[in-house]
Design a protein around this motif. Structure first.
Motif, PDB file in Angstrom:
ATOM      1  N   GLU A 204      16.592 -83.537  12.068  1.00  0.00           N
ATOM      2  CA  GLU A 204      17.027 -84.056  13.363  1.00  0.00           C
ATOM      3  C   GLU A 204      17.858 -85.328  13.228  1.00  0.00           C
ATOM      4  O   GLU A 204      18.732 -85.580  14.065  1.00  0.00           O
ATOM      5  CB  GLU A 204      15.807 -84.336  14.250  1.00  0.00           C
ATOM      6  N   GLU A 205      17.583 -86.135  12.201  1.00  0.00           N
ATOM      7  CA  GLU A 205      18.288 -87.412  12.052  1.00  0.00           C
ATOM      8  C   GLU A 205      18.763 -87.568  10.619  1.00  0.00           C
ATOM      9  O   GLU A 205      17.965 -87.462   9.682  1.00  0.00           O
ATOM     10  CB  GLU A 205      17.366 -88.582  12.428  1.00  0.00           C
ATOM     11  N   LEU A 206      20.070 -87.816  10.465  1.00  0.00           N
ATOM     12  CA  LEU A 206      20.662 -88.046   9.145  1.00  0.00           C
ATOM     13  C   LEU A 206      21.454 -89.335   9.199  1.00  0.00           C
ATOM     14  O   LEU A 206      22.508 -89.413   9.834  1.00  0.00           O
ATOM     15  CB  LEU A 206      21.555 -86.874   8.751  1.00  0.00           C
ATOM     16  N   TYR A 207      20.919 -90.370   8.548  1.00  0.00           N
ATOM     17  CA  TYR A 207      21.537 -91.696   8.519  1.00  0.00           C
ATOM     18  C   TYR A 207      22.061 -91.978   7.112  1.00  0.00           C
ATOM     19  O   TYR A 207      21.275 -92.061   6.163  1.00  0.00           O
ATOM     20  CB  TYR A 207      20.513 -92.776   8.873  1.00  0.00           C
ATOM     21  N   PHE A 222      27.848 -79.309   9.772  1.00  0.00           N
ATOM     22  CA  PHE A 222      28.242 -79.045  11.152  1.00  0.00           C
ATOM     23  C   PHE A 222      27.660 -77.728  11.672  1.00  0.00           C
ATOM     24  O   PHE A 222      27.988 -77.299  12.769  1.00  0.00           O
ATOM     25  CB  PHE A 222      29.770 -79.034  11.263  1.00  0.00           C
ATOM     26  N   ASN A 223      26.787 -77.110  10.872  1.00  0.00           N
ATOM     27  CA  ASN A 223      26.093 -75.894  11.299  1.00  0.00           C
ATOM     28  C   ASN A 223      24.599 -76.140  11.504  1.00  0.00           C
ATOM     29  O   ASN A 223      23.826 -75.189  11.616  1.00  0.00           O
ATOM     30  CB  ASN A 223      26.278 -74.786  10.254  1.00  0.00           C
ATOM     31  N   MET A 224      24.204 -77.411  11.558  1.00  0.00           N
ATOM     32  CA  MET A 224      22.783 -77.747  11.640  1.00  0.00           C
ATOM     33  C   MET A 224      22.389 -77.941  13.108  1.00  0.00           C
ATOM     34  O   MET A 224      22.511 -79.037  13.668  1.00  0.00           O
ATOM     35  CB  MET A 224      22.492 -79.002  10.819  1.00  0.00           C
ATOM     36  N   SER A 225      21.927 -76.878  13.716  1.00  0.00           N
ATOM     37  CA  SER A 225      21.677 -76.888  15.157  1.00  0.00           C
ATOM     38  C   SER A 225      20.547 -77.830  15.561  1.00  0.00           C
ATOM     39  O   SER A 225      20.434 -78.199  16.730  1.00  0.00           O
ATOM     40  CB  SER A 225      21.369 -75.475  15.647  1.00  0.00           C
ATOM     41  N   ILE A 228      20.204 -84.232  15.841  1.00  0.00           N
ATOM     42  CA  ILE A 228      20.325 -85.077  17.027  1.00  0.00           C
ATOM     43  C   ILE A 228      21.197 -86.287  16.710  1.00  0.00           C
ATOM     44  O   ILE A 228      22.008 -86.711  17.534  1.00  0.00           O
ATOM     45  CB  ILE A 228      18.928 -85.532  17.517  1.00  0.00           C
ATOM     46  N   ILE A 229      21.033 -86.833  15.510  1.00  0.00           N
ATOM     47  CA  ILE A 229      21.815 -88.005  15.088  1.00  0.00           C
ATOM     48  C   ILE A 229      22.456 -87.710  13.747  1.00  0.00           C
ATOM     49  O   ILE A 229      21.781 -87.308  12.791  1.00  0.00           O
ATOM     50  CB  ILE A 229      20.923 -89.259  14.982  1.00  0.00           C
ATOM     51  N   LEU A 230      23.773 -87.924  13.677  1.00  0.00           N
ATOM     52  CA  LEU A 230      24.525 -87.770  12.433  1.00  0.00           C
ATOM     53  C   LEU A 230      25.446 -88.976  12.318  1.00  0.00           C
ATOM     54  O   LEU A 230      26.372 -89.141  13.119  1.00  0.00           O
ATOM     55  CB  LEU A 230      25.346 -86.480  12.447  1.00  0.00           C
ATOM     56  N   GLN A 253      23.277 -85.976  19.815  1.00  0.00           N
ATOM     57  CA  GLN A 253      23.353 -87.065  20.786  1.00  0.00           C
ATOM     58  C   GLN A 253      24.189 -88.228  20.267  1.00  0.00           C
ATOM     59  O   GLN A 253      24.802 -88.944  21.044  1.00  0.00           O
ATOM     60  CB  GLN A 253      21.952 -87.561  21.146  1.00  0.00           C
ATOM     61  N   GLU A 254      24.169 -88.419  18.961  1.00  0.00           N
ATOM     62  CA  GLU A 254      24.957 -89.506  18.376  1.00  0.00           C
ATOM     63  C   GLU A 254      25.737 -88.962  17.182  1.00  0.00           C
ATOM     64  O   GLU A 254      25.149 -88.412  16.247  1.00  0.00           O
ATOM     65  CB  GLU A 254      24.060 -90.657  17.927  1.00  0.00           C
ATOM     66  N   LEU A 255      27.066 -89.130  17.234  1.00  0.00           N
ATOM     67  CA  LEU A 255      27.943 -88.713  16.144  1.00  0.00           C
ATOM     68  C   LEU A 255      28.815 -89.896  15.785  1.00  0.00           C
ATOM     69  O   LEU A 255      29.684 -90.299  16.552  1.00  0.00           O
ATOM     70  CB  LEU A 255      28.798 -87.513  16.570  1.00  0.00           C
ATOM     71  N   SER A 256      28.553 -90.491  14.624  1.00  0.00           N
ATOM     72  CA  SER A 256      29.279 -91.686  14.210  1.00  0.00           C
ATOM     73  C   SER A 256      29.923 -91.458  12.853  1.00  0.00           C
ATOM     74  O   SER A 256      29.242 -91.357  11.834  1.00  0.00           O
ATOM     75  CB  SER A 256      28.343 -92.899  14.133  1.00  0.00           C
ATOM     76  N   LEU A 257      31.248 -91.369  12.855  1.00  0.00           N
ATOM     77  CA  LEU A 257      32.028 -91.193  11.632  1.00  0.00           C
ATOM     78  C   LEU A 257      33.037 -92.319  11.486  1.00  0.00           C
ATOM     79  O   LEU A 257      34.017 -92.201  10.748  1.00  0.00           O
ATOM     80  CB  LEU A 257      32.747 -89.837  11.661  1.00  0.00           C
TER      81      LEU A 257
END
Length: 313
Positions: A204-207, A222-225, A228-230, A253-257
């Motif tokens: 669910e969360e990958l920091y 990008f296939n990890m349904s 929630i946070i990437l 919910q959060e996409l930060s690149l």
């Protein structure tokens, strides 16, 4: 028979008492006087501050001495707390080696040494704690690689090694940890991200902020349904993003690149990201126009597209 059981129980709790007194002897600073006066043989172990005993076996099951401001080292006797389920020593100043004897804590499910002063390599004996569900070493000075033995912990749900001095590649064996829900590796010096993270179907969360990751993001992410946070804020990632970036990220919910080296056009298809609250793509080299689809993200609270090469209206 009853007398012998009572004797065995006293022997067991006295083992726990001896282990905790060994820890007390290693404490050199106790600014709140939480341990040095409270942990006394004049009162039962189970009444000591930070100590909780189980009702069934009357053994120490929880040790939480977080936020006491303690300094000292961890004694090998701590490994004698054989009924310990949770070990929390957050926000202290413990240092020195982590004793091999701690591998005997086979009931341990939750461990947090966050915000202490431990350094050196992460001991491989952590990998023998087969029931471990949460492993938190955030904010220490551990260096080197993540030991391979960690990836034997099949029950692990949370791994937090953020803000240490770890380096190298994130091992592909991380894909073995199929129960993982949170991976937090911010603030290290990791350079390579394995495709195998994309196989973790409960994540669910990958920091992975503030690292040195290079190359493109594995498309499997990008296939990890379940995500929630990437967040890959401040790395050296390159390449372009898939146009249908949201197709398999319905819960994101959060996409930060932001603060990377991505280029090419922004993805045009954002409608499936119905839960998106924060989109941060600034400080890259994206070009072209801002897709009109972004205007349909009705839950969005933050959009950052600054410092790119975007044009048009």
């Amino acid at each position: 028979m009853a007398a012998s059981l009572i004797m065995a129980s006293q022997t067991n709790i006295s083992t726990d008492q001896s282990a905790l007194l060994a820890l007390k002897d290693r404490i050199t600073t106790d600014p709140q006087n939480m341990i040095l006066t409270n942990w006394s043989t004049t009162s039962p172990v189970c009444n000591w501050v930070g100590v909780t005993c189980g009702a069934r076996h009357h053994r120490v099951t929880f040790l939480n001495i977080s936020y006491f401001g303690l300094a000292g080292t961890i004694p090998p006797e701590l490994g004698n707390l054989s009924f310990l389920v949770e070990l929390l020593i957050k926000n202290n100043s413990f240092h020195g080696p982590l004793p091999q004897e701690s591998a005997r804590l086979q009931r341990l499910k939750f461990i947090s040494f966050r915000f202490n002063n431990f350094k050196g390599i992460i001991p491989s004996w952590f990998g023998s704690l087969s029931k471990l569900q949460a492993f938190d070493l955030y904010g220490n000075q551990f260096s080197g690689y993540i030991p391979a033995a960690i990836f034997n912990l099949s029950a692990l749900k949370v791994i937090n090694l953020s803000y240490n001095q770890l380096s190298g590649s994130i091992p592909k064996e991380i894909g073995n940890l199929t129960m993982l829900k949170e991976i937090k590796l911010d603030g290290n010096n990791f350079k390579e991200l394995p495709n195998e993270i994309g196989t973790l179907d409960q994540l669910e969360e990958l920091y992975l902020q503030f690292n040195a990751l290079q190359g493109p993001i594995p498309m499997a992410l990008f296939n990890m349904s379940s995500l929630i946070i990437l967040t890959f804020f401040r790395n050296n990632l390159t390449g372009s993003l898939p146009d249908n970036i949201c197709q398999h990220l319905p819960n994101i919910q959060e996409l930060s690149l932001a603060y990377n080296q991505f280029e090419g056009p922004l993805p045009s298809k954002w409608l499936p990201c119905t839960q998106l609250l924060s989109l941060q793509l600034g400080m890259n080299s994206f070009s072209g126009s801002i897709p009109t689809d972004i205007a349909n993200l009705t839950q969005i609270k933050m959009i950052s597209l600054s410092y790119n090469h975007l044009t048009g209206t």
